[in-house]
Design a protein around this motif. Structure first.
Motif, PDB file in Angstrom:
ATOM      1  N   THR A  81       2.295   6.999   6.687  1.00  9.60           N
ATOM      2  CA  THR A  81       3.204   7.118   5.435  1.00  9.60           C
ATOM      3  C   THR A  81       4.475   6.880   5.685  1.00  9.60           C
ATOM      4  N   TRP A  82       5.219   5.966   5.223  1.00 10.57           N
ATOM      5  CA  TRP A  82       6.686   5.706   5.337  1.00 10.57           C
ATOM      6  C   TRP A  82       7.643   6.237   4.600  1.00 10.57           C
ATOM      7  N   PHE A  83       8.621   7.047   5.143  1.00  7.49           N
ATOM      8  CA  PHE A  83       9.420   7.435   4.344  1.00  7.49           C
ATOM      9  C   PHE A  83      10.909   7.050   4.392  1.00  7.49           C
ATOM     10  N   GLY A  84      10.995   5.559   4.637  1.00  7.66           N
ATOM     11  CA  GLY A  84      11.923   4.818   4.575  1.00  7.66           C
ATOM     12  C   GLY A  84      12.759   4.673   6.106  1.00  7.66           C
ATOM     13  N   HIS A  85      13.572   3.890   6.347  1.00 13.63           N
ATOM     14  CA  HIS A  85      14.264   3.468   7.638  1.00 13.63           C
ATOM     15  C   HIS A  85      13.037   3.705   8.851  1.00 13.63           C
ATOM     16  N   ALA A  86      13.302   4.494   9.722  1.00  9.01           N
ATOM     17  CA  ALA A  86      12.200   4.525  10.668  1.00  9.01           C
ATOM     18  C   ALA A  86      11.534   5.945  10.728  1.00  9.01           C
ATOM     19  N   LEU A  87      11.331   6.616   9.612  1.00 11.39           N
ATOM     20  CA  LEU A  87      10.809   7.832   9.459  1.00 11.39           C
ATOM     21  C   LEU A  87       9.372   7.659   9.032  1.00 11.39           C
ATOM     22  N   PHE A  88       8.258   8.051   9.759  1.00  9.43           N
ATOM     23  CA  PHE A  88       7.028   7.973   9.540  1.00  9.43           C
ATOM     24  C   PHE A  88       6.289   9.186   9.685  1.00  9.43           C
ATOM     25  N   GLN A  89       5.286   9.373   9.100  1.00 10.28           N
ATOM     26  CA  GLN A  89       4.275  10.415   9.279  1.00 10.28           C
ATOM     27  C   GLN A  89       3.043   9.760   9.802  1.00 10.28           C
ATOM     28  N   ILE A  90       2.381  10.222  10.985  1.00 10.03           N
ATOM     29  CA  ILE A  90       1.428   9.279  11.364  1.00 10.03           C
ATOM     30  C   ILE A  90       0.418  10.603  11.705  1.00 10.03           C
ATOM     31  N   GLU A  91      -0.890  10.383  10.943  1.00  9.90           N
ATOM     32  CA  GLU A  91      -2.052  11.409  11.307  1.00  9.90           C
ATOM     33  C   GLU A  91      -2.921  10.497  12.197  1.00  9.90           C
ATOM     34  N   THR A  92      -3.303  11.169  13.414  1.00  9.85           N
ATOM     35  CA  THR A  92      -4.167  10.389  14.346  1.00  9.85           C
ATOM     36  C   THR A  92      -5.629  10.922  13.666  1.00  9.85           C
ATOM     37  N   PRO A  93      -6.469   9.958  14.407  1.00  9.96           N
ATOM     38  CA  PRO A  93      -8.031  10.426  14.419  1.00  9.96           C
ATOM     39  C   PRO A  93      -8.511  11.641  14.960  1.00  9.96           C
ATOM     40  N   SER A  94      -7.749  12.210  15.986  1.00 12.45           N
ATOM     41  CA  SER A  94      -7.790  13.668  16.387  1.00 12.45           C
ATOM     42  C   SER A  94      -7.120  14.670  15.761  1.00 12.45           C
ATOM     43  N   ASP A  95      -6.672  14.404  14.385  1.00 16.29           N
ATOM     44  CA  ASP A  95      -6.271  15.159  13.653  1.00 16.29           C
ATOM     45  C   ASP A  95      -4.868  15.819  14.022  1.00 16.29           C
ATOM     46  N   ALA A  96      -4.052  15.050  14.658  1.00 13.99           N
ATOM     47  CA  ALA A  96      -2.736  15.587  15.311  1.00 13.99           C
ATOM     48  C   ALA A  96      -1.771  14.737  14.250  1.00 13.99           C
ATOM     49  N   THR A  97      -0.741  15.467  13.672  1.00 12.31           N
ATOM     50  CA  THR A  97       0.240  14.811  12.972  1.00 12.31           C
ATOM     51  C   THR A  97       1.655  14.766  13.899  1.00 12.31           C
ATOM     52  N   ILE A  98       2.170  13.680  13.602  1.00 13.81           N
ATOM     53  CA  ILE A  98       3.148  13.037  14.511  1.00 13.81           C
ATOM     54  C   ILE A  98       4.359  12.544  13.649  1.00 13.81           C
ATOM     55  N   ILE A  99       5.658  12.738  13.825  1.00 15.11           N
ATOM     56  CA  ILE A  99       6.756  12.316  13.024  1.00 15.11           C
ATOM     57  C   ILE A  99       7.521  11.411  13.930  1.00 15.11           C
ATOM     58  N   THR A 100       8.184  10.366  13.443  1.00 12.27           N
ATOM     59  CA  THR A 100       8.981   9.424  14.138  1.00 12.27           C
ATOM     60  C   THR A 100      10.492   9.627  13.622  1.00 12.27           C
ATOM     61  N   ASP A 101      11.469   9.749  14.380  1.00 15.30           N
ATOM     62  CA  ASP A 101      12.846   9.690  14.104  1.00 15.30           C
ATOM     63  C   ASP A 101      13.339  10.249  12.776  1.00 15.30           C
ATOM     64  N   PRO A 102      12.953  11.595  12.715  1.00 14.90           N
ATOM     65  CA  PRO A 102      13.345  12.011  11.330  1.00 14.90           C
ATOM     66  C   PRO A 102      14.707  12.309  10.914  1.00 14.90           C
ATOM     67  N   VAL A 103      15.393  11.675  10.137  1.00 15.93           N
ATOM     68  CA  VAL A 103      16.917  12.138   9.663  1.00 15.93           C
ATOM     69  C   VAL A 103      16.983  12.212   8.327  1.00 15.93           C
ATOM     70  N   PHE A 104      17.296  13.598   7.745  1.00 16.99           N
ATOM     71  CA  PHE A 104      17.030  13.513   6.234  1.00 16.99           C
ATOM     72  C   PHE A 104      17.971  13.276   5.355  1.00 16.99           C
ATOM     73  N   GLN A 124       0.962  -1.328   0.188  1.00 12.63           N
ATOM     74  CA  GLN A 124      -0.058  -0.011   0.161  1.00 12.63           C
ATOM     75  C   GLN A 124       0.954   1.302  -0.037  1.00 12.63           C
ATOM     76  N   SER A 125       0.301   2.377  -0.701  1.00 13.76           N
ATOM     77  CA  SER A 125       1.229   3.421  -0.663  1.00 13.76           C
ATOM     78  C   SER A 125       1.205   4.300   0.617  1.00 13.76           C
ATOM     79  N   SER A 126       0.247   4.000   1.550  1.00  9.33           N
ATOM     80  CA  SER A 126      -0.004   4.552   2.843  1.00  9.33           C
ATOM     81  C   SER A 126      -1.185   3.693   3.468  1.00  9.33           C
ATOM     82  N   TYR A 127      -0.923   3.637   4.659  1.00  9.15           N
ATOM     83  CA  TYR A 127      -2.191   2.783   5.372  1.00  9.15           C
ATOM     84  C   TYR A 127      -3.223   3.851   5.972  1.00  9.15           C
ATOM     85  N   ASP A 128      -4.456   3.784   5.779  1.00  9.65           N
ATOM     86  CA  ASP A 128      -5.322   4.784   5.964  1.00  9.65           C
ATOM     87  C   ASP A 128      -6.769   4.311   6.461  1.00  9.65           C
ATOM     88  N   GLU A 129      -6.654   4.021   7.701  1.00  6.75           N
ATOM     89  CA  GLU A 129      -7.895   3.676   8.267  1.00  6.75           C
ATOM     90  C   GLU A 129      -8.124   4.567   9.513  1.00  6.75           C
TER      91      GLU A 129
END
Length: 358
Positions: free
Chosen positions: A90-113, A80-85
């Motif tokens: 959305t996965w940007f490789g390695h450990a970098l995820f963009q997570i949008e929560t049901p309460s409309d918060a956007t959370i990023i994990t371990d960003p290294v560019f 899947q391009s992104s998981y959307d339930e």
């Protein structure tokens, strides 16, 4: 001259004062440190008995993983391009995820560019050239507009000080204990969280709960070549995100241990599990690598113990550094091969990497 120096010193102090970080500590269950040297320890240290280990055909070639000279890509039915339930992931490789929560918060994990902070970037360029063939297709500006950034630990492939400077002070940062002092002074709000401590990220709609969870790993960071600082004096976390009754678990770097059973005992079945499956291979120290990183079969076992409803593997791929792996997609190859012989209750989603070539 002395007047000029005084004015310059005043300006430096003024700027530093304006950009000082604010560090809050939440350690509700008093995560334990070693009493003598104040180092953190894993919940389940010592020799491990692993429930399953791939012995044969681990890397049997698969028609659903296609490689060219530029990159490899999985093309099978789990893609899947992104998981959307409930959550959009959305996965940007390695450990970098963009997570949008049901309460409309956007959370990023371990960003290294890019690559690593100095001096590791210099060492790798000197001995190995560029380590990453692809980079995340996510801009620093996009991350800077997120509500929160979660860091799992301070290893170079998960935490880059120059990236923090670029991201800036808009997102709130949640990190393991004692990691806040490693941040550059940018005026950031940083919350250090001990294992099983909770915090709430408030958005314009409803709050998103964030819980720090144990991982089975370690921390160290090279200060100058071949000399390490802060070995285990900064902790390491996984993270549980809860929003409107739905849960997502980001495991961070971790080996397999009893801590997964502890997490399940407290929080029950988890809706979405982001579990690492890579960097377990080393021809020189295989036991050590697996002790702090999961094999694909370890991750399958962990997903069953956590009662994950959806499992998303990560850590391999074109934007990883390939540390401790045979090739970019060897871990995914082993994972898919093991799915054919190991039971897994969770629905598997293999996310397409949102990356671009260098």
């Amino acid at each position: 001259m002395s007047r000029v120096l005084f004015v310059f010193s005043f300006i430096v102090l003024f700027v530093t004062g304006c950009t000082s970080n604010t560090i809050q500590v939440i350690n509700s269950e008093q995560q334990i440190e070693h009493p003598n040297d104040h180092r953190f320890e894993n919940l389940d240290p010592g020799e491990k008995q692993y429930p399953a280990t791939c012995e044969t055909d681990c890397y049997r070639e698969r028609a659903d993983i296609q490689c060219t000279d530029e990159a490899c890509r999985y093309t099978g039915p789990y893609l899947q391009s992104s998981y959307d339930e409930a959550f959009k992931v959305t996965w940007f490789g390695h450990a970098l995820f963009q997570i949008e929560t049901p309460s409309d918060a956007t959370i990023i994990t371990d960003p290294v560019f890019d690559e690593f902070d100095w001096p590791i970037n210099w060492l790798h360029a000197w001995f190995n050239g560029q380590y990453r063939s692809h980079l995340p297709n996510l801009s620093v500006e996009q991350v800077s507009q997120a509500d929160a950034v979660l860091y799992s630990h301070l290893h170079y492939d998960h935490f880059n000080k120059s990236d923090v400077e670029s991201i800036g002070d808009h997102p709130s940062y949640r990190v393991p204990l004692r990691m806040g002092e490693k941040f550059p002074e940018i005026g950031a709000h940083i919350t250090e969280m001990g294992w099983f401590s909770e915090d709430t990220l408030n958005t314009q709609t409803r709050g998103t709960n964030i819980t720090a969870l144990p991982a089975h790993h370690f921390s160290s960071r090279t200060y100058i070549p071949f000399i390490y600082e802060d070995n285990a004096r900064v902790s390491w976390n996984g993270w549980l995100i809860e929003s409107q009754g739905k849960t997502l678990f980001y495991a961070g770097d971790t080996g397999y241990s009893e801590h997964f059973r502890d997490i399940h005992e407290r929080y029950g079945a988890i809706d979405v599990c982001l579990l690492p499956i890579a960097s377990y291979y080393s021809p020189t120290s295989p036991k050590w690598y697996r002790y702090v990183h999961m094999t694909p079969e370890d991750a399958i076992t962990a997903a069953n113990e956590l009662e994950c409803q959806v499992m998303i593997p990560w850590g391999y791929g074109n934007a990883s550094w390939g540390m401790g792996d045979v090739s970019s997609h060897s871990a995914l190859t082993r994972f898919l091969n093991m799915l054919e012989v190991m039971p897994l209750k969770a629905k598997v989603i293999v996310l397409d990497e949102h990356v671009s070539a260098r």
